[in-house]
Design an enzyme around this catalytic site. Structure first.
Site, PDB file in Angstrom:
ATOM      1  N   THR A  31     -38.232   0.169 -36.163  1.00 46.18           N
ATOM      2  CA  THR A  31     -37.756  -1.103 -35.601  1.00 46.18           C
ATOM      3  C   THR A  31     -36.261  -1.305 -35.862  1.00 46.18           C
ATOM      4  O   THR A  31     -35.563  -1.911 -35.043  1.00 46.18           O
ATOM      5  CB  THR A  31     -38.546  -2.289 -36.193  1.00 46.18           C
ATOM      6  OG1 THR A  31     -38.617  -2.118 -37.624  1.00 46.18           O
ATOM      7  CG2 THR A  31     -39.950  -2.346 -35.619  1.00 46.18           C
ATOM      8  N   LEU A  32     -35.809  -0.782 -37.009  1.00 44.11           N
ATOM      9  CA  LEU A  32     -34.365  -0.864 -37.291  1.00 44.11           C
ATOM     10  C   LEU A  32     -33.599  -0.029 -36.254  1.00 44.11           C
ATOM     11  O   LEU A  32     -32.556  -0.460 -35.734  1.00 44.11           O
ATOM     12  CB  LEU A  32     -34.089  -0.366 -38.711  1.00 44.11           C
ATOM     13  CG  LEU A  32     -32.671  -0.344 -39.244  1.00 44.11           C
ATOM     14  CD1 LEU A  32     -31.915   0.925 -38.959  1.00 44.11           C
ATOM     15  CD2 LEU A  32     -31.850  -1.556 -38.775  1.00 44.11           C
ATOM     16  N   TYR A 101     -42.756  10.221 -48.329  1.00 39.22           N
ATOM     17  CA  TYR A 101     -42.506   8.773 -48.355  1.00 39.22           C
ATOM     18  C   TYR A 101     -42.809   8.141 -49.707  1.00 39.22           C
ATOM     19  O   TYR A 101     -43.794   8.493 -50.352  1.00 39.22           O
ATOM     20  CB  TYR A 101     -43.403   8.066 -47.319  1.00 39.22           C
ATOM     21  CG  TYR A 101     -43.042   8.363 -45.887  1.00 39.22           C
ATOM     22  CD1 TYR A 101     -42.052   7.641 -45.243  1.00 39.22           C
ATOM     23  CD2 TYR A 101     -43.709   9.355 -45.187  1.00 39.22           C
ATOM     24  CE1 TYR A 101     -41.729   7.905 -43.914  1.00 39.22           C
ATOM     25  CE2 TYR A 101     -43.389   9.631 -43.856  1.00 39.22           C
ATOM     26  CZ  TYR A 101     -42.395   8.897 -43.233  1.00 39.22           C
ATOM     27  OH  TYR A 101     -42.072   9.158 -41.940  1.00 39.22           O
ATOM     28  N   TRP A 102     -42.005   7.186 -50.107  1.00 38.28           N
ATOM     29  CA  TRP A 102     -42.280   6.294 -51.236  1.00 38.28           C
ATOM     30  C   TRP A 102     -42.121   4.876 -50.673  1.00 38.28           C
ATOM     31  O   TRP A 102     -41.014   4.324 -50.655  1.00 38.28           O
ATOM     32  CB  TRP A 102     -41.275   6.509 -52.366  1.00 38.28           C
ATOM     33  CG  TRP A 102     -41.390   7.830 -53.048  1.00 38.28           C
ATOM     34  CD1 TRP A 102     -42.058   8.083 -54.220  1.00 38.28           C
ATOM     35  CD2 TRP A 102     -40.825   9.087 -52.639  1.00 38.28           C
ATOM     36  NE1 TRP A 102     -41.941   9.412 -54.542  1.00 38.28           N
ATOM     37  CE2 TRP A 102     -41.194  10.053 -53.599  1.00 38.28           C
ATOM     38  CE3 TRP A 102     -40.053   9.497 -51.539  1.00 38.28           C
ATOM     39  CZ2 TRP A 102     -40.819  11.396 -53.508  1.00 38.28           C
ATOM     40  CZ3 TRP A 102     -39.678  10.829 -51.435  1.00 38.28           C
ATOM     41  CH2 TRP A 102     -40.065  11.772 -52.413  1.00 38.28           C
ATOM     42  N   ASN A 165     -46.582   2.759 -31.782  1.00 36.76           N
ATOM     43  CA  ASN A 165     -46.180   3.776 -32.777  1.00 36.76           C
ATOM     44  C   ASN A 165     -47.332   4.127 -33.716  1.00 36.76           C
ATOM     45  O   ASN A 165     -47.234   3.888 -34.933  1.00 36.76           O
ATOM     46  CB  ASN A 165     -44.989   3.245 -33.589  1.00 36.76           C
ATOM     47  CG  ASN A 165     -43.718   3.970 -33.211  1.00 36.76           C
ATOM     48  OD1 ASN A 165     -43.741   5.106 -32.724  1.00 36.76           O
ATOM     49  ND2 ASN A 165     -42.588   3.320 -33.439  1.00 36.76           N
ATOM     50  N   GLY A 257     -38.075   7.358 -28.557  1.00 42.09           N
ATOM     51  CA  GLY A 257     -38.790   6.177 -28.085  1.00 42.09           C
ATOM     52  C   GLY A 257     -38.111   4.883 -28.522  1.00 42.09           C
ATOM     53  O   GLY A 257     -38.036   3.920 -27.749  1.00 42.09           O
ATOM     54  N   ASP A 258     -37.600   4.848 -29.755  1.00 47.56           N
ATOM     55  CA  ASP A 258     -36.948   3.626 -30.270  1.00 47.56           C
ATOM     56  C   ASP A 258     -35.703   3.275 -29.441  1.00 47.56           C
ATOM     57  O   ASP A 258     -35.452   2.112 -29.124  1.00 47.56           O
ATOM     58  CB  ASP A 258     -36.507   3.819 -31.727  1.00 47.56           C
ATOM     59  CG  ASP A 258     -37.649   4.253 -32.634  1.00 47.56           C
ATOM     60  OD1 ASP A 258     -38.812   3.953 -32.325  1.00 47.56           O
ATOM     61  OD2 ASP A 258     -37.355   4.910 -33.663  1.00 47.56           O
TER      62      ASP A 258
HETATM   63  P1  ADP Z   1     -41.306   8.955 -28.888  1.00 40.71           P
HETATM   64  O1  ADP Z   1     -40.023   9.221 -29.612  1.00 40.71           O
HETATM   65  O2  ADP Z   1     -41.804   7.579 -29.155  1.00 40.71           O
HETATM   66  O3  ADP Z   1     -42.362  10.017 -29.049  1.00 40.71           O
HETATM   67  P2  ADP Z   1     -41.108   9.971 -26.172  1.00 40.71           P
HETATM   68  O4  ADP Z   1     -41.122  11.390 -26.661  1.00 40.71           O
HETATM   69  O5  ADP Z   1     -42.227   9.610 -25.288  1.00 40.71           O
HETATM   70  O6  ADP Z   1     -40.937   8.908 -27.338  1.00 40.71           O
HETATM   71  O7  ADP Z   1     -39.731   9.799 -25.395  1.00 40.71           O
HETATM   72  C1  ADP Z   1     -39.153   8.557 -25.079  1.00 40.71           C
HETATM   73  C2  ADP Z   1     -38.212   8.780 -23.918  1.00 40.71           C
HETATM   74  O8  ADP Z   1     -37.190   9.707 -24.310  1.00 40.71           O
HETATM   75  C3  ADP Z   1     -38.862   9.388 -22.685  1.00 40.71           C
HETATM   76  O9  ADP Z   1     -39.435   8.403 -21.858  1.00 40.71           O
HETATM   77  C4  ADP Z   1     -37.670  10.058 -22.031  1.00 40.71           C
HETATM   78  O10 ADP Z   1     -36.934   9.119 -21.295  1.00 40.71           O
HETATM   79  C5  ADP Z   1     -36.846  10.533 -23.226  1.00 40.71           C
HETATM   80  N1  ADP Z   1     -37.218  11.915 -23.586  1.00 40.71           N
HETATM   81  C6  ADP Z   1     -37.918  12.325 -24.655  1.00 40.71           C
HETATM   82  N2  ADP Z   1     -38.059  13.678 -24.665  1.00 40.71           N
HETATM   83  C7  ADP Z   1     -37.424  14.130 -23.556  1.00 40.71           C
HETATM   84  C8  ADP Z   1     -37.191  15.427 -22.981  1.00 40.71           C
HETATM   85  N3  ADP Z   1     -37.686  16.530 -23.551  1.00 40.71           N
HETATM   86  N4  ADP Z   1     -36.502  15.477 -21.844  1.00 40.71           N
HETATM   87  C9  ADP Z   1     -36.010  14.369 -21.258  1.00 40.71           C
HETATM   88  N5  ADP Z   1     -36.180  13.135 -21.738  1.00 40.71           N
HETATM   89  C10 ADP Z   1     -36.874  13.001 -22.859  1.00 40.71           C
END
Ligand code: ADP
Length: 302
Positions: A31-32, A101-102, A165, A257-258
């Site tokens: 979240t940070l 982790y701690w 998550n 994802g973040d």
């Molecule tokens: P998380 O980090 O939560 O696992 P994801 O892997 O689903 O998230 O990726 C989040 C976003 O990052 C994707 O929707 C995409 O836009 C981008 N992304 C992640 N991996 C790739 C990749 N290999 N190629 C292109 N875009 C990527």
């Protein structure tokens, strides 16, 4: 909507190997990371705040200084005499990263213990962002308090965004994780899962199944990320799929994802354009994964 983005969860001390037998200290947490990128993406007239609980010791003060230097508002953060912040160490073996982790007694676990303090932290926020990790670290009675506080904030006009998550090791058991995340979905305007997690822990066959499941649980809009594959955006009346541009030379997918969530929400909050919001999310995440570490300072976010 009032101009305040508030992320809630746990920021941890990060110890990252330098390659010379020593460790570099930093600060991170899902979240940070989103708050940090939201600050870079949102216009200057938005406040971006972080809410958690920390100790009163030196390392807690260093964390607060880091948050302030990152232009995050920290005024609501709770300070406790009896706890300190959590820590993780990155371990490298044959080039592969793993984490130790701690955090089981971290101050952040108390962030919802005082309902009055929590309600006052949430008041005035336009967008409240949290994750499944925020829920996982809370004692179960505090999870109920936390969701009640979100419901109250929504009645007062706040929007809420949630990335499940899914991390089963942080929860007492997988059934509780699934039930809590499903309940939280019913308190959310934006539900932003990663399909890999949903496949692994809910057994969803496709991203559309994840979207349908969360819409049925009461989420307003579901944005399902899937690494390099299509992003699905669905609400009660519409569904669209977007293909992120290919990214070459991927170095480290931490915070993909973040950062996607931060850029998506920042764009959506300034106009409600779904294709432009996905584009902003995918472009920022695509840049972040071309660099090592969660927080990449050198990126253009426009
Ligand atoms: P998380 O980090 O939560 O696992 P994801 O892997 O689903 O998230 O990726 C989040 C976003 O990052 C994707 O929707 C995409 O836009 C981008 N992304 C992640 N991996 C790739 C990749 N290999 N190629 C292109 N875009 C990527």
């Amino acid at each position: 909507m009032s101009l305040k983005f508030l992320a809630i969860g746990e920021c941890m001390v990060e110890m990252a190997p330098t390659g010379e037998g020593t460790y570099a200290m930093g600060f991170a947490g899902d979240t940070l990371n989103t708050a940090w990128y939201a600050r870079k993406c949102l216009p200057a007239d938005w406040t971006v705040g972080y809410y958690t609980a920390v100790g009163r010791d030196q390392v807690s003060e260093q964390m607060l200084s880091f948050l302030k230097e990152s232009d995050l508002e920290t005024a609501a953060i709770q300070k406790r005499d009896d706890r300190t912040v959590g820590l993780y160490m990155i371990q490298l073996k044959d080039g592969e990263r793993s984490f130790a982790y701690w955090r089981s007694q971290s101050a952040a676990r108390c962030l919802a213990a005082d309902g009055t303090h929590l309600a006052s932290a949430l008041s005035g926020a336009g967008l409240i962002y949290f994750s499944g990790i925020t829920l996982a670290i809370l004692p179960s009675e505090d999870r109920a308090k936390f969701l009640d506080a979100l419901r109250t904030a929504r009645k007062a006009g706040a929007k809420t965004a949630f990335d499940p998550n899914l991390r089963p090791r942080l929860w007492e058991d997988a059934d509780t994780m699934r039930a809590s995340v499903t309940e939280a979905a019913g308190c959310c305007d934006f539900l932003m899962p990663s399909f890999e997690d949903e496949l692994a822990h809910f057994g969803d066959a496709t991203p559309d199944v994840s979207a349908d499941r969360y819409l049925a649980a009461g989420a307003g809009m579901v944005v399902v990320k899937n690494g390099p594959e299509e992003v699905i955006c669905a609400d009660a009346g519409s569904r669209q799929a977007f293909q992120p541009a290919p990214v070459s030379s991927i170095v480290d997918t931490t915070a993909a994802g973040d950062s996607f969530n931060a850029a998506f929400l920042a764009k959506y909050l300034s106009g409600g354009d779904v294709p432009a919001s996905v584009d902003a999310g995918a472009r920022l995440a695509g840049k972040v994964i071309q660099h090592r570490g969660a927080l990449v300072a050198c990126l253009e976010t426009a």
